[in-house]
Design a protein around this motif. Structure first.
Motif, mmCIF file in Angstrom:
data_model
loop_
_atom_site.group_PDB
_atom_site.id
_atom_site.type_symbol
_atom_site.label_atom_id
_atom_site.label_comp_id
_atom_site.label_asym_id
_atom_site.label_seq_id
_atom_site.Cartn_x
_atom_site.Cartn_y
_atom_site.Cartn_z
ATOM 1 N N ARG A 2 0.828 -1.202 0.000
ATOM 2 C CA ARG A 2 0.000 0.000 0.000
ATOM 3 C C ARG A 2 0.863 1.251 0.000
ATOM 4 O O ARG A 2 1.996 1.234 0.472
ATOM 5 N N GLN A 3 0.256 2.334 -0.475
ATOM 6 C CA GLN A 3 0.998 3.589 -0.577
ATOM 7 C C GLN A 3 1.510 4.052 0.782
ATOM 8 O O GLN A 3 2.580 4.659 0.869
ATOM 9 N N ASP A 4 0.758 3.782 1.844
ATOM 10 C CA ASP A 4 1.203 4.182 3.183
ATOM 11 C C ASP A 4 2.609 3.673 3.475
ATOM 12 O O ASP A 4 3.420 4.365 4.117
ATOM 13 N N THR A 5 2.907 2.458 3.014
ATOM 14 C CA THR A 5 4.197 1.837 3.307
ATOM 15 C C THR A 5 5.343 2.491 2.539
ATOM 16 O O THR A 5 6.514 2.335 2.910
ATOM 17 N N GLU A 6 5.032 3.260 1.503
ATOM 18 C CA GLU A 6 6.087 3.973 0.785
ATOM 19 C C GLU A 6 6.803 4.956 1.721
ATOM 20 O O GLU A 6 7.979 5.255 1.532
ATOM 21 N N THR A 7 6.094 5.432 2.752
ATOM 22 C CA THR A 7 6.724 6.329 3.729
ATOM 23 C C THR A 7 7.880 5.623 4.432
ATOM 24 O O THR A 7 8.931 6.224 4.679
ATOM 25 N N LEU A 8 7.717 4.339 4.749
ATOM 26 C CA LEU A 8 8.781 3.563 5.386
ATOM 27 C C LEU A 8 9.997 3.478 4.470
ATOM 28 O O LEU A 8 11.138 3.669 4.915
ATOM 29 N N VAL A 9 9.776 3.194 3.202
ATOM 30 C CA VAL A 9 10.881 3.097 2.241
ATOM 31 C C VAL A 9 11.568 4.451 2.078
ATOM 32 O O VAL A 9 12.806 4.540 2.081
ATOM 33 N N GLU A 10 10.789 5.496 1.948
ATOM 34 C CA GLU A 10 11.361 6.836 1.751
ATOM 35 C C GLU A 10 12.223 7.255 2.934
ATOM 36 O O GLU A 10 13.298 7.858 2.751
ATOM 37 N N VAL A 17 7.138 9.830 11.985
ATOM 38 C CA VAL A 17 7.003 10.413 10.646
ATOM 39 C C VAL A 17 5.579 10.197 10.163
ATOM 40 O O VAL A 17 5.033 9.091 10.282
ATOM 41 N N LYS A 18 4.982 11.241 9.608
ATOM 42 C CA LYS A 18 3.619 11.145 9.097
ATOM 43 C C LYS A 18 3.612 10.767 7.619
ATOM 44 O O LYS A 18 4.555 11.058 6.887
ATOM 45 N N ASP A 19 2.526 10.124 7.185
ATOM 46 C CA ASP A 19 2.379 9.793 5.770
ATOM 47 C C ASP A 19 1.713 10.961 5.040
ATOM 48 O O ASP A 19 1.490 12.032 5.622
ATOM 49 N N LEU A 20 1.378 10.766 3.772
ATOM 50 C CA LEU A 20 0.811 11.850 2.969
ATOM 51 C C LEU A 20 -0.545 12.308 3.477
ATOM 52 O O LEU A 20 -0.957 13.444 3.243
ATOM 53 N N ALA A 21 -1.246 11.412 4.175
ATOM 54 C CA ALA A 21 -2.548 11.774 4.752
ATOM 55 C C ALA A 21 -2.405 12.439 6.118
ATOM 56 O O ALA A 21 -3.412 12.684 6.787
ATOM 57 N N ARG A 22 -1.177 12.707 6.533
ATOM 58 C CA ARG A 22 -0.850 13.344 7.815
ATOM 59 C C ARG A 22 -1.184 12.455 9.003
ATOM 60 O O ARG A 22 -1.454 12.930 10.107
ATOM 61 N N HIS A 23 -1.137 11.133 8.792
ATOM 62 C CA HIS A 23 -1.283 10.181 9.890
ATOM 63 C C HIS A 23 0.088 9.704 10.318
ATOM 64 O O HIS A 23 0.985 9.542 9.480
ATOM 65 N N ASP A 24 0.271 9.455 11.624
ATOM 66 C CA ASP A 24 1.515 8.837 12.085
ATOM 67 C C ASP A 24 1.687 7.510 11.348
ATOM 68 O O ASP A 24 0.776 6.680 11.309
#
Length: 279
Positions: free
Chosen positions: A94-102, A265-272
């Motif tokens: 899911r896109q949310d997990t891209e935050t972890l990679v970034e 770190v927050k994701d694009l939806a501004r969620h932790d």
């Protein structure tokens, strides 16, 4: 039945089945079955489909109407701009997990050893290595999962995306040896009682063992934090994906274990979405 009539029928079937994005899904299934693109469709929309393709489309429609995830029907999905094979043995990236990679890519440098716990489809470690220069980037990737079937998928994804990952079947750190500069993990973190409330695509078809974080959702974070100090080099970094309401709890676990520079770190939806710490 023409291409236009077929896709309209697909939209109707999926709409009646309660599929939210029924128009997109009807089109993507037609695209997959007929191996066409939009250009072909608009040039041939009044043409009749070959009978065998129409029959195959009906089969895929029935599957999607049963809420089988579109990605499982198609057999792949996109993550970090890469294609990943998926089936019912792995969570759908899911896109949310891209935050972890970034966040990991801000840290990873040539010569580092990176470990991915609960790798599933391999999307996290494969994306890290690919974006860090692939096999020529000098980053050594390792990944573990308790599921033998998930590791089969992960190995296919590493090969498909031209990176080398050392995969091992392991219950968290049980079969892990050596030390690492970065450890990443997207563990099961949904509280058991919440599983039944998930949308049917997730609840009924994605692997429960990759979702269920036990009573409070923090079971696997506690286990990893207890052990990860034995596998990190001095100054090593840990990065966890978390549920939107777990930032404070997971941060507290890391601080209590002696980690510093702990951050959320927050994701694009501004969620932790990601908790990081340094040993």
């Amino acid at each position: 039945m023409t291409y236009q009539e077929t896709v309209k029928r697909g939209e109707q079937v999926l709409s009646m089945a309660g599929i939210d994005d029924f128009k997109t899904d009807a089109w993507l299934l037609l695209e997959m079955v007929c191996k066409i693109d939009r250009g072909f469709y608009y040039m041939h929309m009044e043409d009749d489909l070959p009978e065998e393709q129409l029959s195959e489309y009906e089969i895929t429609l029935r599957k999607r109407a049963e809420h089988i995830p579109l990605q499982y029907i198609i057999g792949e999905t996109e993550f970090m701009g890469l294609k990943f094979k998926v089936n019912s043995n792995v969570l759908i990236p899911r896109q949310d997990t891209e935050t972890l990679v970034e966040e990991a890519l801000k840290i990873v440098r040539p010569g580092m050893r990176v470990l991915d716990l609960c790798t599933g489809s391999g999307c996290v470690i494969v994306s890290i290595l690919h974006n860090a220069g692939g096999n020529a980037g000098g980053v050594k990737g390792y990944a573990v999962d308790i599921s033998k079937q998930a590791l089969i998928v992960a190995k296919e994804n590493a090969k498909q995306n031209d990176v080398t990952v050392n995969f091992e079947r392991s219950d968290l750190f049980d079969n892990v040896t050596g030390k690492f500069d970065v450890i990443v993990a997207n563990p099961p973190y949904i509280p058991t009682a919440e599983i039944a409330k998930l949308m049917p695509e997730v609840r009924d078809f994605e692997p429960t063992e990759a979702l269920d974080g036990k009573e409070d959702g923090l079971y696997f974070y506690r286990k990893m934090v207890e052990e990860c100090g034995n596998y990190l080099n001095p100054g090593g970094k840990i990065l966890f994906e978390i549920g939107h309401d777990q930032g404070d709890a997971v941060s507290g676990l890391l601080r209590d274990a002696g980690f510093y520079d702990v951050g959320i770190v927050k994701d694009l939806a501004r969620h932790d979405r990601v908790v990081t710490g340094t040993l």
